[in-house]
Design a protein around this motif. Structure first.
Motif, PDB file in Angstrom:
ATOM      1  N   ASP A   1       0.821  -1.209   0.000  1.00  0.00           N
ATOM      2  CA  ASP A   1       0.000   0.000   0.000  1.00  0.00           C
ATOM      3  C   ASP A   1       0.856   1.261   0.000  1.00  0.00           C
ATOM      4  OD1 ASP A   1       0.985  -0.222   2.549  1.00  0.00           O
ATOM      5  OD2 ASP A   1      -0.968  -0.316   3.539  1.00  0.00           O
TER       6      ASP A   1
ATOM      7  N   PHE B   1      -6.697   0.438  -3.508  1.00  0.00           N
ATOM      8  CA  PHE B   1      -5.745  -0.672  -3.495  1.00  0.00           C
ATOM      9  C   PHE B   1      -6.438  -2.011  -3.745  1.00  0.00           C
ATOM     10  CE2 PHE B   1      -3.244   2.553  -1.296  1.00  0.00           C
ATOM     11  CZ  PHE B   1      -2.034   2.425  -1.957  1.00  0.00           C
TER      12      PHE B   1
ATOM     13  N   SER C   1      -9.043   2.195   0.966  1.00  0.00           N
ATOM     14  CA  SER C   1      -8.811   0.790   0.609  1.00  0.00           C
ATOM     15  C   SER C   1      -9.428   0.439  -0.741  1.00  0.00           C
ATOM     16  CB  SER C   1      -9.365  -0.135   1.688  1.00  0.00           C
ATOM     17  OG  SER C   1     -10.754   0.079   1.889  1.00  0.00           O
TER      18      SER C   1
END
Length: 325
Positions: A82, A158, A155
């Motif tokens: 990340d 990703f 999130s």
């Protein structure tokens, strides 16, 4: 899923690592009584030949580096990390280990996307001017074991790093900058922040790419549209259809393509083991996977600031030729 497919092979012995007792029971109930380890460190101490990482994104880089330093080949689910900085650390670990490292961008093995890539590479569409993807799946949140998306802002980007990876795989170009608009809204039980976003990628060449990403659509939607100066193509991975329009003869061609994802994952596994056996290069090595991480990192920053963000440059030149093959 990965363990289930690995158990189909007669040339590997599979062990599992899971720290949550409830998950252990669920896994062993489905797959049978497999050898198991109570920690990642305990597993590495047993000197595995291959480590398969399917943990939350924030663990990927640390676990991948530890496994590579332990002299194991590594298959890591997407994204590689990340953060671009950690992705670079993984790349360096893979280089010094001499082991195979591959990131799980299984869409490279999708019959639909392979057909679309062939149309682009054969020049049917001419110079590509615009690319668009719509990826929406509430199922992602429903199927998430930890539901980490609820408390890890950004999130969405990703989790859907497949989409910037696919654009790099199709065109071999890295965006110069990204701009993002995102919201968290809707009457849904599971959510993330944002749960709907639009990402615009600009390139040094005259091309624009846009990505619609959401955690709302049910049933899932997964569609691509490519516009060139000589034609266009529209691919739906949801129903396995591709339509290609040609400017020169006003022809519209329709194709039906397989959509079974089981076959896509098995093809991904075969390619990885062929790389381990020295028969091919890894499909998605760290250098290539670094691109999607850099784009996602810039997307998160753009969403938070409301401003365009430059995509970090300095990507190693190794891997560019493979991406354009």
């Amino acid at each position: 899923r990965h363990a289930r497919f690995l158990l189909e092979r007669d040339d590997v012995h599979v062990s599992v690592v899971e720290t949550c007792p409830e998950r252990v029971e669920a896994v062993l109930g489905e797959l049978g009584q497999l050898p198991r380890f109570n920690s990642f460190e305990e597993m590495l101490a047993a000197s595995p030949h291959i480590v398969w990482i399917a943990t939350p994104t924030s663990f990927h880089a640390t676990q991948a580096i530890a496994a590579l330093d332990a002299r194991a080949h590594v298959f890591c689910e997407k994204p590689v990390s990340d953060s671009r900085e950690d992705a670079l650390r993984v790349k360096r670990a893979a280089e010094r280990s001499g082991k195979v490292f591959n990131v799980g961008y299984m869409l490279h093995f999708s019959p639909g996307l392979l057909a679309l890539r062939k149309v682009i590479q054969q020049g049917e569409l001419g110079r590509i001017l615009h690319a668009h993807v719509r990826m929406g799946s509430y199922l992602t949140l429903q199927n998430a074991v930890s539901r980490y998306q609820a408390h890890e802002d950004g999130s969405l980007f990703f989790d859907y790093s497949h989409q910037p990876d696919v654009f790099y795989w199709l065109f071999g170009e890295v965006p110069t900058s990204v701009r993002v608009t995102g919201i968290q809204a809707g009457k849904v039980e599971c959510s993330s922040n944002p749960n709907v976003a639009v990402v615009t990628c600009e390139y040094a060449s005259p091309m624009i790419a846009t990505m619609h990403l959401d955690y709302v659509a049910l049933p899932q939607r997964h569609e691509y549209e490519i516009i060139g100066d000589q034609g266009w193509a529209a691919l739906s991975l949801s129903d396995g259809t591709m339509v290609v329009g040609r400017r020169d003869n006003a022809e519209v061609r329709r194709e039906s393509l397989p959509v079974a994802m089981e076959g896509v994952y098995r093809a991904e596994h075969r390619a990885f083991f062929e790389a381990v056996d020295g028969l091919r290069l890894p499909e998605s090595p760290a250098a290539d996977a670094l691109v999607a991480t850099a784009i996602c990192e810039a997307a998160v920053e753009s969403w938070k600031t409301g401003k365009p963000v430059a995509v970090a440059r300095g990507r190693p030149t190794t891997g560019v030729t493979r991406a354009r093959q």
